[in-house]
Design a protein around this motif. Structure first.
Motif, short mmCIF file in Angstrom:
data_model
loop_
_atom_site.label_atom_id
_atom_site.label_comp_id
_atom_site.label_asym_id
_atom_site.label_seq_id
_atom_site.Cartn_x
_atom_site.Cartn_y
_atom_site.Cartn_z
N MET A 42 0.92 -1.18 -0.18
CA MET A 42 0.05 -0.04 -0.11
C MET A 42 0.89 1.14 -0.04
SD MET A 42 -1.16 2.37 2.28
CE MET A 42 -0.73 1.59 4.12
N ARG A 43 1.98 1.20 0.95
CA ARG A 43 2.85 2.36 1.01
C ARG A 43 3.57 2.62 -0.20
NH1 ARG A 43 2.89 5.88 5.16
NH2 ARG A 43 4.70 6.96 5.21
N ALA A 44 3.87 1.78 -1.15
CA ALA A 44 4.59 1.86 -2.33
C ALA A 44 3.74 2.58 -3.40
CB ALA A 44 4.89 0.49 -2.87
N ILE A 45 2.60 2.65 -3.20
CA ILE A 45 1.69 3.13 -4.19
C ILE A 45 0.93 4.29 -3.61
CG2 ILE A 45 1.45 1.43 -6.09
CD1 ILE A 45 -1.20 0.80 -4.77
N LEU A 46 0.88 4.76 -2.23
CA LEU A 46 0.20 5.48 -1.54
C LEU A 46 0.57 6.95 -1.93
CD1 LEU A 46 -1.79 6.07 0.67
CD2 LEU A 46 -0.02 6.38 2.15
N VAL A 47 1.45 7.63 -2.13
CA VAL A 47 1.50 8.99 -2.23
C VAL A 47 1.30 9.32 -3.85
CG1 VAL A 47 3.66 9.51 -0.58
CG2 VAL A 47 4.39 8.70 -2.85
N TYR A 48 1.63 8.25 -4.60
CA TYR A 48 1.29 8.42 -6.12
C TYR A 48 -0.30 8.76 -6.20
CZ TYR A 48 5.94 6.81 -6.90
OH TYR A 48 7.58 6.61 -6.77
N LEU A 59 -6.16 10.95 -6.50
CA LEU A 59 -7.16 11.79 -5.90
C LEU A 59 -6.67 13.14 -6.28
CD1 LEU A 59 -7.30 10.05 -2.26
CD2 LEU A 59 -8.91 10.20 -3.96
N GLY A 60 -5.59 13.39 -6.91
CA GLY A 60 -5.27 15.04 -7.42
C GLY A 60 -5.04 15.89 -6.32
N ILE A 61 -4.66 15.48 -5.20
CA ILE A 61 -4.13 16.36 -3.99
C ILE A 61 -2.83 16.93 -4.38
CG2 ILE A 61 -3.54 16.39 -1.56
CD1 ILE A 61 -5.17 13.90 -1.12
N ASP A 62 -2.57 18.31 -3.90
CA ASP A 62 -1.28 18.64 -4.20
C ASP A 62 0.03 17.91 -3.67
OD1 ASP A 62 0.62 20.99 -2.58
OD2 ASP A 62 -1.29 20.64 -1.73
N GLN A 63 1.16 18.06 -4.35
CA GLN A 63 2.09 17.26 -3.72
C GLN A 63 2.66 17.24 -2.39
OE1 GLN A 63 5.38 16.09 -6.45
NE2 GLN A 63 6.71 16.24 -4.52
N GLY A 64 2.79 18.64 -2.16
CA GLY A 64 3.17 18.87 -0.74
C GLY A 64 2.52 18.17 0.49
N THR A 65 0.98 18.53 0.20
CA THR A 65 0.11 17.86 1.25
C THR A 65 0.07 16.42 1.16
OG1 THR A 65 -1.39 19.71 0.41
CG2 THR A 65 -2.44 18.12 1.81
N ALA A 66 0.02 15.81 0.01
CA ALA A 66 0.13 14.52 -0.20
C ALA A 66 1.28 13.84 0.52
CB ALA A 66 0.44 14.11 -1.69
N LEU A 67 2.31 14.52 0.47
CA LEU A 67 3.44 13.74 1.20
C LEU A 67 3.39 13.86 2.69
CD1 LEU A 67 6.55 14.84 -1.17
CD2 LEU A 67 5.26 12.81 -1.08
N ALA A 68 3.02 15.08 3.01
CA ALA A 68 2.62 15.28 4.43
C ALA A 68 1.57 14.35 5.22
CB ALA A 68 2.06 16.79 4.98
N LEU A 316 11.65 10.31 -1.44
CA LEU A 316 12.40 9.64 -2.59
C LEU A 316 11.57 8.89 -3.48
CD1 LEU A 316 15.78 8.24 -0.69
CD2 LEU A 316 15.17 10.64 -1.75
N ALA A 317 10.28 8.72 -2.98
CA ALA A 317 9.43 8.35 -4.09
C ALA A 317 9.01 9.36 -5.03
CB ALA A 317 7.96 7.88 -3.14
N SER A 318 8.70 10.46 -4.61
CA SER A 318 8.36 11.56 -5.62
C SER A 318 9.58 11.87 -6.68
CB SER A 318 7.75 12.75 -4.92
OG SER A 318 8.74 13.89 -5.21
N TYR A 319 11.04 11.63 -5.84
CA TYR A 319 11.92 11.86 -6.64
C TYR A 319 12.23 10.70 -7.79
CZ TYR A 319 17.02 12.91 -7.30
OH TYR A 319 18.25 13.31 -7.91
N ALA A 320 11.77 9.62 -7.32
CA ALA A 320 11.72 8.46 -8.43
C ALA A 320 10.98 8.70 -9.50
CB ALA A 320 11.60 7.14 -7.50
N PRO A 335 8.26 3.45 -10.81
CA PRO A 335 8.88 4.20 -9.43
C PRO A 335 8.41 3.53 -8.50
CG PRO A 335 6.82 5.32 -10.49
CD PRO A 335 7.23 4.36 -11.35
N ALA A 336 7.39 2.57 -8.46
CA ALA A 336 7.11 2.03 -7.02
C ALA A 336 8.42 0.90 -6.51
CB ALA A 336 5.86 1.05 -7.19
N TRP A 337 8.85 0.39 -7.74
CA TRP A 337 9.96 -0.81 -7.60
C TRP A 337 11.10 -0.36 -6.46
CZ3 TRP A 337 10.48 -2.75 -13.07
CH2 TRP A 337 9.54 -3.57 -13.44
N PHE A 338 11.57 1.14 -6.57
CA PHE A 338 12.52 1.64 -5.73
C PHE A 338 12.32 1.22 -4.13
CE2 PHE A 338 13.16 3.97 -9.80
CZ PHE A 338 14.58 4.12 -9.58
#
Ligand code: GLU
Ligand code: ASP
Length: 497
Positions: A42-48, A59-68, A316-320, A335-338
């Motif tokens: 779940m974690r590997a795809i969550l931020v995406y 869900l189209g949330i802005d990236q900063g909020t998504a990571l938080a 780093l997930a977003s970096y990937a 990117p999830a494979w990282f």
């Protein structure tokens, strides 16, 4: 738990049958394998899922909020271990708590597998947070119970269990991640739910035969009177909390930012209260007080370490996803494979480290020195990842090997700190609180991710070098301070090594 009871429990567990270890280890290994499979999948795809646009299935949330949000989520998952530990210890026993936890987790992933809204995501988050709190610390503490007192297989048992954790964490980004990224996020979450279901089946089918009495009864059950007053307090507390949330939502004052800040503050207040409570408890002896003082710098170091390690699945997930060349050596990398790299390196290197510590024997670094090595490598893992921007700017796509190197370095640190940390916690926590030590150790990860929720918003490709640089250097500096303090900490530990 009385000594006699401990012996009786160990006697009820078949002592052979899983690589020379008690059969119960098989049950615990595979339950935790599947639970971690579901969590890290779940974690590997969550931020995406959170920040991808709706047209791409997110869900189209802005990236900063998504990571938080992902950080707060991680923080709550480990914070709720306190509740799970308490329920097992005083109310239900471990076995029932693990089972209930697994059911909640499974439904949490099922909720995410139904295409839905942000509301559905929060429902799922509540279920997974509570479920993991009920399952994770408890399943780990049974590992310690299935061996007779002074059985020298116990440490090896924990290492095998740790392999189970990381094998689950390794496989799931490849399976849940691939399906989630290439077909649909919801199908990915469904696979996570199926993983948890398999874990539950293993647990239910094998527990009676393999675990005997271990975890079958609460270690320190509430008396009748305590029960009544506990229920009143828990009920009252829940009602007040629910009322506060309702008031905030109805008056339109509930904001994601406010929620993030509240949890972030709790992430620090809860461990602080825990320490104060243990320190001033009448059950804590003078020697134990000294050990608690020694534990504080270790705990803070663990917070810094996990803050960096856990950014592996957010920043780093977003970096990937955004900064890395994903067509590499003739294949298209998801990117999830990282996310599989950390557990892969753990599986490969954990035996090397175990061998190294044995080989060094008395010459091996002290606990505090190992923690400072943890910080050193965590810091380096962030400093190497600022180099591509230094050499190539923040626009061009980066060779994926930089990320591989960063994950590799953090794992070297993790192997210095994580296995040592848990055993240090069990040795340094006052005896009266030993049932809660697993939860105490997880509070370092909870505080770390609470901190992350506040800092991840400062990350963007434009601020990348400063971001990685400041956090990396902070970790190095703390590591250095800890190294200097190490002899003093060793004295305060009063004989613990
Ligand atoms: N990755 C480890 C696990 O899932 C570490 C947990 C922690 O943060 O302490 O068990
Ligand atoms: N190394 C982590 C743990 O021990 C797993 C991960 O971060 O994927 O479980």
């Amino acid at each position: 738990m009385a000594e006699l009871n401990k012996q009786k429990i160990a006697d009820s567990v078949p002592q052979k049958g899983f690589f020379g270890h008690p059969k119960g280890l098989f049950t615990l290994f595979f339950t935790e394998f599947w639970e971690r499979f579901s969590y890290y999948g779940m974690r590997a795809i969550l931020v995406y899922y959170l920040y991808y646009s709706v047209s791409k299935g997110g869900l189209g949330i802005d990236q900063g909020t998504a990571l938080a949000i992902a950080s707060i989520y991680g923080s709550l998952v480990y914070m709720s271990g306190i509740i799970g530990g308490w329920v097992a210890d005083r109310l239900l026993g471990t076995t029932k708590s693990v089972f209930i936890g697994g059911i909640l987790i499974m439904f949490g992933h099922i909720a995410l597998s139904i295409p839905g809204s942000l509301a559905m995501f929060f429902v799922s988050m509540v279920l997974i947070v509570l479920g993991t709190g009920m399952l994770k610390p408890n399943v780990s503490s049974v590992v310690g119970q299935i061996y007779p007192e002074n059985d020298n297989r116990r440490d090896a048992g924990f290492s095998i269990f740790y392999m189970g954790i990381n094998s689950g964490a390794f496989l799931s980004p490849l399976i849940v991640g691939t399906v989630g990224m290439n077909y649909s996020f919801h199908l990915g979450f469904l696979l996570a739910a199926i993983g948890m279901l398999l874990g539950l089946i293993v647990f239910m089918v094998t527990k009676n035969k393999n675990l005997g009495l271990a975890g079958s009864a609460p270690a320190n059950p509430l008396s009748r009177e305590e029960r009544a007053s506990a229920f009143v307090r828990i009920g009252g507390g829940t009602v007040i909390l629910a009322a506060i949330i309702v008031i905030f939502v109805v008056t339109g004052k509930f904001t994601i930012g406010g929620f993030i800040n509240t949890v972030a503050i709790l992430g620090f207040i809860i461990p602080a209260l825990y320490f104060i409570f243990m320190y001033f408890s009448k059950k804590t002896t003078t020697v134990e007080r000294s050990r608690l003082i020694a534990y504080i710098p270790l705990f803070l170091a663990a917070v810094m370490f996990w803050a960096i390690q856990e950014q592996g699945s957010t920043i780093l997930a977003s970096y990937a996803d955004k900064r890395t060349q994903l067509d590499f050596a003739g294949i298209h990398i998801s990117p999830a494979w990282f996310q599989s790299l950390n557990p892969l390196f753990i599986i490969v290197l954990a035996p090397v480290f175990a061998w190294l510590w044995i080989k060094l024997g008395k010459r091996q670094p002290t606990i505090a020195q190992k923690f400072s090595l943890g910080l050193l490598f965590a810091g380096l893992s962030f400093l190497v990842i600022l180099l591509p921007a230094y050499f190539g700017g923040d626009h061009s796509l980066v060779n994926p090997l930089w990320l591989v190197l960063s994950y590799f370095l953090v794992v070297i640190g993790e192997l210095c700190l994580s296995p040592v940390g848990l055993s240090a916690t069990t040795k340094l926590a006052p005896a009266a609180f030993s049932a809660q030590t697993m939860s105490l150790w997880f509070l370092a990860s909870a505080a770390a991710q609470a901190l992350n929720a506040l800092v991840v918003k400062f990350y963007s490709p434009a601020t990348e070098m400063v971001y990685f640089g400041v956090i990396g250097v902070a970790s190095l500096v703390l590591g250095l301070i800890l190294f200097v303090l190490a002899p003093k900490i060793q004295d305060l530990m009063k004989g613990i090594r």
